[in-house]
Motif scaffolding. Structure first.
Motif, short mmCIF file in Angstrom:
data_model
loop_
_atom_site.label_atom_id
_atom_site.label_comp_id
_atom_site.label_asym_id
_atom_site.label_seq_id
_atom_site.Cartn_x
_atom_site.Cartn_y
_atom_site.Cartn_z
N PHE A 264 0.86 -1.19 0.00
CA PHE A 264 0.00 0.00 0.00
C PHE A 264 0.89 1.23 0.00
O PHE A 264 1.92 1.27 0.66
CB PHE A 264 -0.90 -0.03 1.24
N LYS A 265 0.51 2.24 -0.79
CA LYS A 265 1.31 3.46 -0.94
C LYS A 265 2.70 3.14 -1.49
O LYS A 265 3.71 3.65 -1.01
CB LYS A 265 1.37 4.25 0.37
N ASP A 266 2.72 2.31 -2.51
CA ASP A 266 3.95 1.96 -3.20
C ASP A 266 3.56 1.35 -4.54
O ASP A 266 2.54 0.65 -4.63
CB ASP A 266 4.77 0.96 -2.38
N SER A 267 4.36 1.59 -5.56
CA SER A 267 4.01 1.07 -6.88
C SER A 267 4.04 -0.45 -6.92
O SER A 267 3.61 -1.05 -7.92
CB SER A 267 4.95 1.64 -7.95
N ALA A 268 4.51 -1.09 -5.86
CA ALA A 268 4.47 -2.55 -5.77
C ALA A 268 3.04 -3.08 -5.83
O ALA A 268 2.83 -4.26 -6.12
CB ALA A 268 5.14 -3.03 -4.49
N CYS A 269 2.07 -2.21 -5.59
CA CYS A 269 0.67 -2.64 -5.66
C CYS A 269 0.32 -3.16 -7.06
O CYS A 269 -0.68 -3.86 -7.23
CB CYS A 269 -0.26 -1.51 -5.27
N ARG A 270 1.13 -2.82 -8.06
CA ARG A 270 0.84 -3.23 -9.43
C ARG A 270 0.72 -4.74 -9.57
O ARG A 270 0.03 -5.22 -10.47
CB ARG A 270 1.91 -2.69 -10.38
N CYS A 271 1.42 -5.49 -8.72
CA CYS A 271 1.42 -6.94 -8.91
C CYS A 271 0.03 -7.54 -8.67
O CYS A 271 -0.23 -8.66 -9.12
CB CYS A 271 2.50 -7.62 -8.08
N PHE A 272 -0.86 -6.80 -8.01
CA PHE A 272 -2.24 -7.27 -7.91
C PHE A 272 -2.85 -7.39 -9.31
O PHE A 272 -3.63 -8.30 -9.58
CB PHE A 272 -3.08 -6.33 -7.05
N GLY A 273 -2.47 -6.47 -10.19
CA GLY A 273 -2.95 -6.53 -11.57
C GLY A 273 -2.48 -7.78 -12.28
O GLY A 273 -3.20 -8.36 -13.11
N TYR A 274 -1.25 -8.22 -11.98
CA TYR A 274 -0.75 -9.46 -12.57
C TYR A 274 -1.60 -10.64 -12.12
O TYR A 274 -1.86 -11.57 -12.87
CB TYR A 274 0.70 -9.73 -12.17
N MET A 275 -1.99 -10.59 -10.86
CA MET A 275 -2.73 -11.69 -10.27
C MET A 275 -4.13 -11.83 -10.85
O MET A 275 -4.60 -12.93 -11.11
CB MET A 275 -2.81 -11.46 -8.75
N VAL A 276 -4.81 -10.71 -11.10
CA VAL A 276 -6.20 -10.77 -11.57
C VAL A 276 -6.29 -10.85 -13.10
O VAL A 276 -7.36 -11.13 -13.63
CB VAL A 276 -7.04 -9.57 -11.06
N SER A 277 -5.19 -10.62 -13.78
CA SER A 277 -5.21 -10.77 -15.24
C SER A 277 -5.52 -12.22 -15.60
O SER A 277 -5.16 -13.16 -14.88
CB SER A 277 -3.85 -10.39 -15.83
N LYS A 278 -6.20 -12.38 -16.71
CA LYS A 278 -6.48 -13.72 -17.21
C LYS A 278 -5.82 -13.94 -18.58
O LYS A 278 -6.17 -14.87 -19.30
CB LYS A 278 -8.00 -13.93 -17.32
N LYS A 279 -4.88 -13.09 -18.92
CA LYS A 279 -4.22 -13.17 -20.22
C LYS A 279 -2.88 -13.90 -20.11
O LYS A 279 -2.31 -14.03 -19.01
CB LYS A 279 -4.00 -11.76 -20.78
#
Length: 356
Positions: free
Chosen positions: A75-90
């Motif tokens: 939280f409050k860090d660009s590391a939050c981006r990895c949540f996007g990797y997790m929910v991607s289905k591509k």
């Protein structure tokens, strides 16, 4: 002609601001699906330019979707981006920061960074033997005399690591002593990082094969409530490289370039980095010596094994690494939870956040 991998690639963007920067990327990004991970205040409305197909997740969404396992997402860090990797289905993911713009090549032509990353990912890598003409699969190149024919098939490419013009990706001490330095050097080269060599991975211009290496792309515990920041992408890069080497996968670096427009405050960065600057002198030898057994035949098994070694060996340096090791396990549990067959079927039935 349809854009390359149009239905097989997601673009993940972490942000705390309106995404006006997408306007310059419109010719290249508009055909693709965006996953936007909003950091900071979840009540703030992030404006996305019209015409983009996107999902937008904020902290409330992360907590709702992951429940107690949301503790592994920074939280409050660009590391939050990895949540996007997790929910991607591509199958593929490209991630970019919101202060990065379209760069130009030496002829003045706009660089289609995404197309170049896709080209890198679709060509093999050569980590077992270095080709002195760099990537032999690029147009106008080939394997040089003396390169073993038995190795010319290469290995699958898991990661394409791009670079930046203008503001270099420096740490705080280097920023402080070189405040006016800008990178204007365009090097027309892609190379495979050799097996056994680590590298400092930067997350601002990065693409990867999610099916090959996705579960290892965890950007760690950084930012709010943690003693360290700005080591998120590097932590992921060290883990990823050790696992790629073990599983026979490749990592490429070099082209494409993006234009990095904004230097972050070096004094703020120093506060985030200073523990990491000390710790990395132990972390890097740890990863250089890390061993994975033949039983580690999946990315998840490799990552769990690394987490155990982090707890055992780096945990002696600071309790943070015990916490990080536990978060690594939670991350894999959350990844598997969201990427199970049942989860994919539920997502297909419409369980998505706000977006267009």
């Amino acid at each position: 002609m349809a854009p390359l991998l149009k239905d097989e690639l997601d673009i993940v963007i972490p942000t705390i601001r309106n995404l006006d920067f997408l306007e310059v990327w419109r010719p290249f990004f508009q055909p693709y699906h965006l996953i936007i991970v909003q950091d900071g205040d979840p009540t703030r409305t992030v404006m996305v330019p019209e015409g983009f197909d996107y999902e937008l997740y904020n902290r409330n969404d992360i907590n709702r979707i992951l429940g107690p396992k949301a503790s592994c997402i920074s939280f409050k860090d660009s590391a939050c981006r990895c949540f996007g990797y997790m929910v991607s289905k591509k199958k593929y993911v490209y991630t970019i920061d919101d202060d990065c713009f379209v760069a130009k090549d030496p002829t003045g032509k706009d660089i289609d960074a995404l197309a170049k990353h896709i080209q890198n990912l679709l060509c093999p890598s050569t980590p077992l033997f270095f080709n002195t003409l760099y990537d032999p699969y690029q147009e106008g190149a080939d394997f040089v005399r003396g390169y073993p024919f038995s190795l010319r098939e290469g290995v699958p490419t898991a990661v394409s690591h791009g670079l930046w013009l203008n503001i270099p990706d420096y740490d705080a001490p280097t920023q402080l002593v070189k405040p006016r330095e800008r990178n204007g050097r365009y090097v027309d080269a892609v190379m495979t990082i050799p097996k056994g060599s680590l590298f400092p991975m930067c997350g601002m211009n990065l693409a990867f094969d999610r099916e090959l290496i996705g579960p290892a792309m965890y950007f760690g515990l950084m930012g709010d409530g943690q003693p360290i920041g700005r080591y998120d992408d590097m932590w992921a890069g060290w883990c990823v490289k050790v696992i790629c080497d073990h599983l026979g996968l490749g990592v490429k670096t070099g082209l494409p370039y993006i234009w990095h427009s904004k230097a972050s405050n070096p004094f703020v960065n120093l506060k985030k980095e200073y523990k990491g600057i000390f710790w990395q002198e132990d972390i890097i030898p740890f990863f250089q010596a890390a061993k994975l057994t033949k039983e580690c035949d999946t990315v998840q098994k490799c990552y769990i094994s690394l987490s155990q070694q982090v707890k055992e060996k780096l945990g002696k340096i600071d309790p943070y690494f015990v916490k990080l090791a536990d978060a690594m396990v939670t991350w894999i549990e959350a990844w598997d939870m969201l990427n199970s067959k049942d989860s994919k079927e539920a997502d297909a039935n419409g369980s998505k956040p706000k977006g267009k």
